[in-house]
Motif scaffolding. Structure first.
Motif, short mmCIF file in Angstrom:
data_model
loop_
_atom_site.label_atom_id
_atom_site.label_comp_id
_atom_site.label_asym_id
_atom_site.label_seq_id
_atom_site.Cartn_x
_atom_site.Cartn_y
_atom_site.Cartn_z
N THR A 97 0.83 -1.21 0.00
CA THR A 97 0.00 0.00 0.00
C THR A 97 0.87 1.26 0.00
N ALA A 98 1.88 1.30 0.87
CA ALA A 98 2.77 2.45 0.93
C ALA A 98 3.52 2.63 -0.39
N SER A 99 3.96 1.53 -0.96
CA SER A 99 4.70 1.57 -2.22
C SER A 99 3.87 2.21 -3.33
N LEU A 100 2.65 1.72 -3.51
CA LEU A 100 1.80 2.26 -4.56
C LEU A 100 1.43 3.71 -4.30
N SER A 101 1.19 4.06 -3.05
CA SER A 101 0.78 5.43 -2.72
C SER A 101 1.85 6.44 -3.09
N VAL A 102 3.10 6.16 -2.73
CA VAL A 102 4.19 7.08 -3.04
C VAL A 102 4.43 7.14 -4.55
N ALA A 103 4.40 5.98 -5.20
CA ALA A 103 4.64 5.95 -6.65
C ALA A 103 3.59 6.76 -7.41
N VAL A 104 2.34 6.67 -6.98
CA VAL A 104 1.28 7.44 -7.63
C VAL A 104 1.46 8.93 -7.37
N ALA A 105 1.84 9.29 -6.15
CA ALA A 105 2.08 10.71 -5.83
C ALA A 105 3.18 11.29 -6.72
N VAL A 106 4.26 10.54 -6.90
CA VAL A 106 5.35 11.00 -7.77
C VAL A 106 4.87 11.08 -9.22
N ALA A 107 4.00 10.15 -9.62
CA ALA A 107 3.50 10.14 -11.00
C ALA A 107 2.78 11.44 -11.35
N LEU A 108 2.17 12.06 -10.36
CA LEU A 108 1.46 13.32 -10.60
C LEU A 108 2.43 14.50 -10.73
N LEU A 109 3.69 14.31 -10.30
CA LEU A 109 4.71 15.35 -10.45
C LEU A 109 5.54 15.18 -11.72
N VAL A 110 5.65 13.95 -12.21
CA VAL A 110 6.51 13.66 -13.37
C VAL A 110 6.19 14.53 -14.59
N PRO A 111 4.89 14.78 -14.92
CA PRO A 111 4.62 15.59 -16.11
C PRO A 111 5.11 17.03 -16.00
N LEU A 112 5.47 17.48 -14.81
CA LEU A 112 5.90 18.87 -14.61
C LEU A 112 7.41 19.04 -14.73
N ALA A 113 8.14 17.97 -15.01
CA ALA A 113 9.60 18.03 -15.07
C ALA A 113 10.05 19.05 -16.12
N PRO A 114 10.92 20.02 -15.74
CA PRO A 114 11.32 21.08 -16.68
C PRO A 114 12.41 20.67 -17.67
N ASN A 115 13.14 19.60 -17.37
CA ASN A 115 14.23 19.18 -18.26
C ASN A 115 14.44 17.67 -18.13
N LEU A 116 15.31 17.13 -18.99
CA LEU A 116 15.51 15.68 -19.00
C LEU A 116 16.12 15.19 -17.70
N GLU A 117 17.04 15.96 -17.13
CA GLU A 117 17.70 15.54 -15.88
C GLU A 117 16.70 15.40 -14.74
N SER A 118 15.81 16.37 -14.59
CA SER A 118 14.82 16.29 -13.51
C SER A 118 13.80 15.18 -13.78
N LEU A 119 13.48 14.95 -15.05
CA LEU A 119 12.58 13.85 -15.39
C LEU A 119 13.20 12.51 -15.00
N ILE A 120 14.48 12.33 -15.31
CA ILE A 120 15.17 11.09 -14.94
C ILE A 120 15.22 10.93 -13.42
N ALA A 121 15.47 12.03 -12.71
CA ALA A 121 15.53 11.96 -11.24
C ALA A 121 14.18 11.56 -10.64
N LEU A 122 13.10 12.16 -11.13
CA LEU A 122 11.77 11.81 -10.63
C LEU A 122 11.42 10.37 -10.95
N ARG A 123 11.83 9.91 -12.12
CA ARG A 123 11.56 8.52 -12.49
C ARG A 123 12.34 7.55 -11.60
N ALA A 124 13.55 7.95 -11.21
CA ALA A 124 14.31 7.10 -10.29
C ALA A 124 13.60 7.00 -8.94
N VAL A 125 13.09 8.11 -8.44
CA VAL A 125 12.34 8.11 -7.17
C VAL A 125 11.10 7.22 -7.30
N GLN A 126 10.44 7.32 -8.43
CA GLN A 126 9.24 6.52 -8.66
C GLN A 126 9.57 5.03 -8.67
#
Length: 419
Positions: A97-126
């Motif tokens: 439950t905790a795993s899915l909750s955090v992953a979904v929360a990050v998923a809502l931030l991923v589309p806002l990534a301003p550059n490739l580096e931040s997109l890769i970083a958010l995807r790593a967290v996810q």
């Protein structure tokens, strides 16, 4: 009149309170884990079908953009073992439950990534957040489901993976074609939120879980024991090699199809992933394959199917390329279901750690396949990517042959007279 052995078997089955098909709670458990598997794969590979669009926006090469996939799978591979230890202490259900909750929360931030580096970083967290799901799910099934139904149950969870991977890519492809790749990622995030809520509402409470303590030394001993088991090590390597093929093919296929002679639009490329439905069928049928052919026979069939698909995909005919993808997908999901369920059956203790090590190897294979496949595509086109896949296939064949040889040697040692 029933024999004594038949009566004993019936008594044992009656005393077994674990879930079986038709038992109360089994359907809810199956639907819950299907939803979890769907969300996990949709999130984990959400950028894969969008790589050409991401490359175009950020001016990145295929190998650079592929890190939006490899960073997620690599982080999952590194974090799955620690999360499996947490699941031993806090429970499979809570960890998932905790795993899915955090992953979904990050998923809502991923589309806002301003550059490739931040997109890769958010995807790593996810990817790191999703690490709590795979090993915990396998351990939950091993504890809560009767042994005879285990392969089928794991196959259904893997089927959820295949549909998640398919639907995530289709959704992102068509939404991206109309509104851009960021909107595509947002759509996957919202869909996964619905799946996460359904998972939490449906999954039955664990009845056979016994909490353990967080003991790093004991964890290290358990891990060393699994790594010293030759059969488990072969299964880990087989899972990694199968995923190397799959990661290479599906990371690069979008780049191939967007170029001549195909020149397909983004939405159509996303729809190519409908072939994942074949994976749903082949993974769910893994239990029957093992029953008819044995574990090694099922692996030989899976790897032969995968190799045939790789060779067929070399054609410049779109129909033959699609047929190749169908065979690759069917072979991969069948092989993965057989290998992963064999890990759960082989490990008598520390099942969460055994499954976690398998998942680590599996997702490291995905990261390696995506990166190597993209590099090979840049160097030698699609033929280079296929070569990466065929080398991995050869590795699976070699390991399976070695396992067969080791089994024969062990049988002769136990029964020298019969030999």
């Amino acid at each position: 009149m029933p024999s004594a052995s038949t009566k004993a078997a019936a008594t044992t089955a009656a005393a077994d309170t674990r879930l079986a098909p038709g038992a109360p709670g089994h359907r809810r458990m199956s639907l819950a884990l299907f939803a979890a598997g769907l969300a996990a794969f949709a999130l984990l590979y959400s950028t894969q079908a969008l790589l050409p669009a991401i490359s175009a926006e950020f001016g990145a090469t295929a190998s650079a953009a592929s890190w939006t996939v490899s960073a997620a799978t690599g982080a999952l591979a590194l974090c799955v073992l620690p999360f499996s230890a947490l699941s031993e202490r806090f429970g499979r259900r809570a960890t998932m439950t905790a795993s899915l909750s955090v992953a979904v929360a990050v998923a809502l931030l991923v589309p806002l990534a301003p550059n490739l580096e931040s997109l890769i970083a958010l995807r790593a967290v996810q990817g790191a957040a999703l690490a709590g799901l795979p090993a915990s799910a396998m351990a939950y099934l091993a504890e809560e489901v009767r042994p005879r139904a285990l392969i089928s149950s794991i196959g259904l969870f893997v089927a959820g993976n295949s549909i998640g991977g398919m639907s995530g890519r289709i959704v992102t492809g068509w939404v991206a074609q109309m509104w851009g790749w960021r909107a595509g990622l947002a759509a996957v995030g919202l869909t996964s939120l619905v799946c996460a809520l359904a998972f939490r509402a449906l999954l039955p409470k664990a009845r056979h879980f016994t909490p353990g303590t967080l003991n790093p030394k004991a964890l290290a001993r358990t891990v060393r024991g699994h790594l010293a088991d030759p059969l488990l090590m072969r299964l880990y390597a087989i899972g990694a090699l199968f995923m190397t093929v799959f990661g290479a093919v599906y990371t690069v296929i979008g780049y191939r199809l967007v170029e001549a002679p195909f020149s397909l639009p983004q939405g159509v490329i996303g729809s190519i992933f409908l072939v994942y439905l074949v994976g749903t069928v082949s993974s769910a049928a893994a239990g029957k394959l093992v029953g008819r052919l044995g574990r090694r026979g099922a692996l030989y069939l899976a790897v032969s199917t995968t190799a045939a698909g790789l060779l067929l995909s070399l054609s410049d005919s779109l129909a033959l390329v699609l047929a190749g993808l169908v065979l690759i997908t069917a072979g991969f999901f069948a092989g993965h279901a057989v290998a992963s369920s064999s890990v759960s059956r082989t490990a008598k203790t520390g099942r969460a750690q055994a499954s976690a090590l398998y998942q680590s190897a599996y997702y490291l294979g995905s990261s390696a396949g995506g990166t190597l496949g993209a590099i090979a595509f840049h160097a030698g086109g699609w033929a280079g990517t296929v070569l990466v896949g065929l080398v991995a296939v050869l590795g699976v064949v070699s390991l399976t042959l070695y396992g067969s040889h080791s089994a024969r040697v062990a049988a002769r040692q136990l029964h020298p007279a019969a030999a």
